[in-house]
Design an enzyme around this catalytic site. Structure first.
Site, PDB file in Angstrom:
ATOM      1  N   HIS A  79       0.873  -1.198   0.094  1.00  0.00           N
ATOM      2  CA  HIS A  79       0.023  -0.087   0.060  1.00  0.00           C
ATOM      3  C   HIS A  79       0.850   1.250  -0.063  1.00  0.00           C
ATOM      4  O   HIS A  79       0.925   1.954  -0.865  1.00  0.00           O
ATOM      5  CB  HIS A  79      -0.811  -0.039   1.206  1.00  0.00           C
ATOM      6  CG  HIS A  79      -1.724  -1.180   1.548  1.00  0.00           C
ATOM      7  ND1 HIS A  79      -2.921  -1.357   0.687  1.00  0.00           N
ATOM      8  CD2 HIS A  79      -1.776  -2.093   2.352  1.00  0.00           C
ATOM      9  CE1 HIS A  79      -3.405  -2.544   1.065  1.00  0.00           C
ATOM     10  NE2 HIS A  79      -2.668  -2.867   2.263  1.00  0.00           N
TER      11      HIS A  79
HETATM   12  O1  RIB Z   1      -5.320  -0.072   4.758  1.00  0.00           O
HETATM   13  C1  RIB Z   1      -3.979  -0.033   4.598  1.00  0.00           C
HETATM   14  C2  RIB Z   1      -3.138   0.942   5.345  1.00  0.00           C
HETATM   15  O2  RIB Z   1      -3.531   0.680   6.616  1.00  0.00           O
HETATM   16  C3  RIB Z   1      -1.729   1.141   5.041  1.00  0.00           C
HETATM   17  O3  RIB Z   1      -1.317   2.171   5.290  1.00  0.00           O
HETATM   18  C4  RIB Z   1      -1.480   0.277   6.337  1.00  0.00           C
HETATM   19  O4  RIB Z   1      -0.023   0.371   6.592  1.00  0.00           O
HETATM   20  C5  RIB Z   1      -2.196   0.561   7.309  1.00  0.00           C
HETATM   21  O5  RIB Z   1      -1.776   1.617   7.934  1.00  0.00           O
END
Ligand code: RIB
Ligand code: CA
Length: 313
Positions: free
Chosen positions: A243
């Site tokens: 992500h």
């Molecule tokens: O939903 C994914 C996000 O939530 C990413 O930033 C992960 O590190 C968590 O913070």
């Protein structure tokens, strides 16, 4: 072109760690003014510690790390140890940090930094709940017009939620802060699950990290080995979605990504859909666009960039 000045606001988290490593490995394009820790994946004491662990793993112990808000602006903290493990950085065995956290509160660092720089020269890169950013905007609204751009990981539309059926984790944890940010008028680029779920660490890609044979490459392979089990079990996906590195990769090679400038609003009233990013992808509301909502990625190009940059550390 001179390096882009950024503040990384983060809740490490294995994927945050890779995003930070990518930024610290790219000094020609990115000048990290500071890293601000926020409560999210794990409590603040751990996100602060993990941010410093990652800076030392990168060989950059002079990076300034600040501690911010230890709970959301208007709700109880929800954490994600079920995804990231008890420490938030499960996977590799990494030494406790020697570098100290800065004395200044992260919210004040964000405010002072934006006030001290010319307008349009500092980019904010939130990788976790938007508590620090929302708090800074609420405390010092004058800084909003100083922001060059906010490039954040958060939200979802076609991909729907990952912590509730409607909401992605970062926005869900602090919807009030997200509402402040999305209504602020600052230029925003959103990396939602719609794109990050296309950045999967398949086995060949993870092998490419491990085969770097470096401390960093092996640690990243071990982080994603741990981090992937949740998504593999839930989605049957072919690896962990990276992500947060989508944010720092966008700063280096924006051409890897494509999206649409649309209106995005945050659900802050209904518990059923709390934290949902209501993305007007088809422009049916007439509401003014306020964000570039990224939907696609050149995943092979992304992982080539990542492996090449990580090899530099
Ligand atoms: O939903 C994914 C996000 O939530 C990413 O930033 C992960 O590190 C968590 O913070
Ligand atoms: Ca994160």
């Amino acid at each position: 072109m001179s390096a882009r000045k950024i503040i990384i606001d983060t809740d490490p988290g294995q994927d945050d760690a890779v995003a930070i490593l990518l930024a610290l490995a790219s000094p020609e394009e990115i000048d990290v003014l500071g890293i601000t820790a926020v409560a999210g994946n794990v409590p603040l004491t751990l996100t602060s510690k993990n941010a410093r662990i990652v800076c030392e793993l990168a060989g950059k112990p002079d990076t300034k790390v600040y501690e911010g808000c230890d709970r959301p602006m208007g709700r109880e903290l929800v954490t994600a140890e079920h995804v990231h493990g008890k420490t938030g950085l499960n996977g590799p065995v990494l030494p406790a940090p020697i570098m100290k956290v800065e004395d200044q509160h992260a919210v004040n660092f964000i405010i002072d930094t934006l006030r001290a720089h010319d307008a349009g020269t500092v980019t904010l890169c939130p990788l976790g709940p938007l508590t620090n950013i929302g708090s800074a905007f609420e405390k010092a609204p004058d800084i909003i017009e100083k922001v060059q751009e906010i490039v954040l990981m958060g939200g979802a539309y076609f991909e729907v939620g990952n912590i509730t059926p409607a909401a992605e984790f970062n926005i869900y944890v602090d919807p009030q802060a997200a509402d402040i940010v999305f209504k602020s008028g600052a230029p925003i680029v959103v990396m939602p699950l719609d794109v990050t779920h296309k950045a999967l660490v398949t086995k060949p890609r993870n092998d490419a990290f491990r085969n770097l044979g470096t401390k960093v490459g092996i640690a990243v392979a071990e982080m994603t080995d741990f981090f992937e089990r949740f998504d593999k079990e839930k989605y049957g996906s072919d690896g962990a979605p990276l992500h947060d590195p989508c944010v720092t990769a966008y700063l280096i090679q924006p051409e890897l990504f494509s999206g649409r400038r649309i209106n995005v609003e945050i659900e802050t009233q209904s518990e059923l859909t709390m934290g949902m990013t209501v993305a007007d992808w088809w422009s049916v509301t007439g509401r003014a666009p306020n964000a570039i909502f990224i939907g696609d990625i050149d995943a092979d190009g992304f992982f080539s960039l990542l492996a090449e940059r990580l090899s530099r550390l």
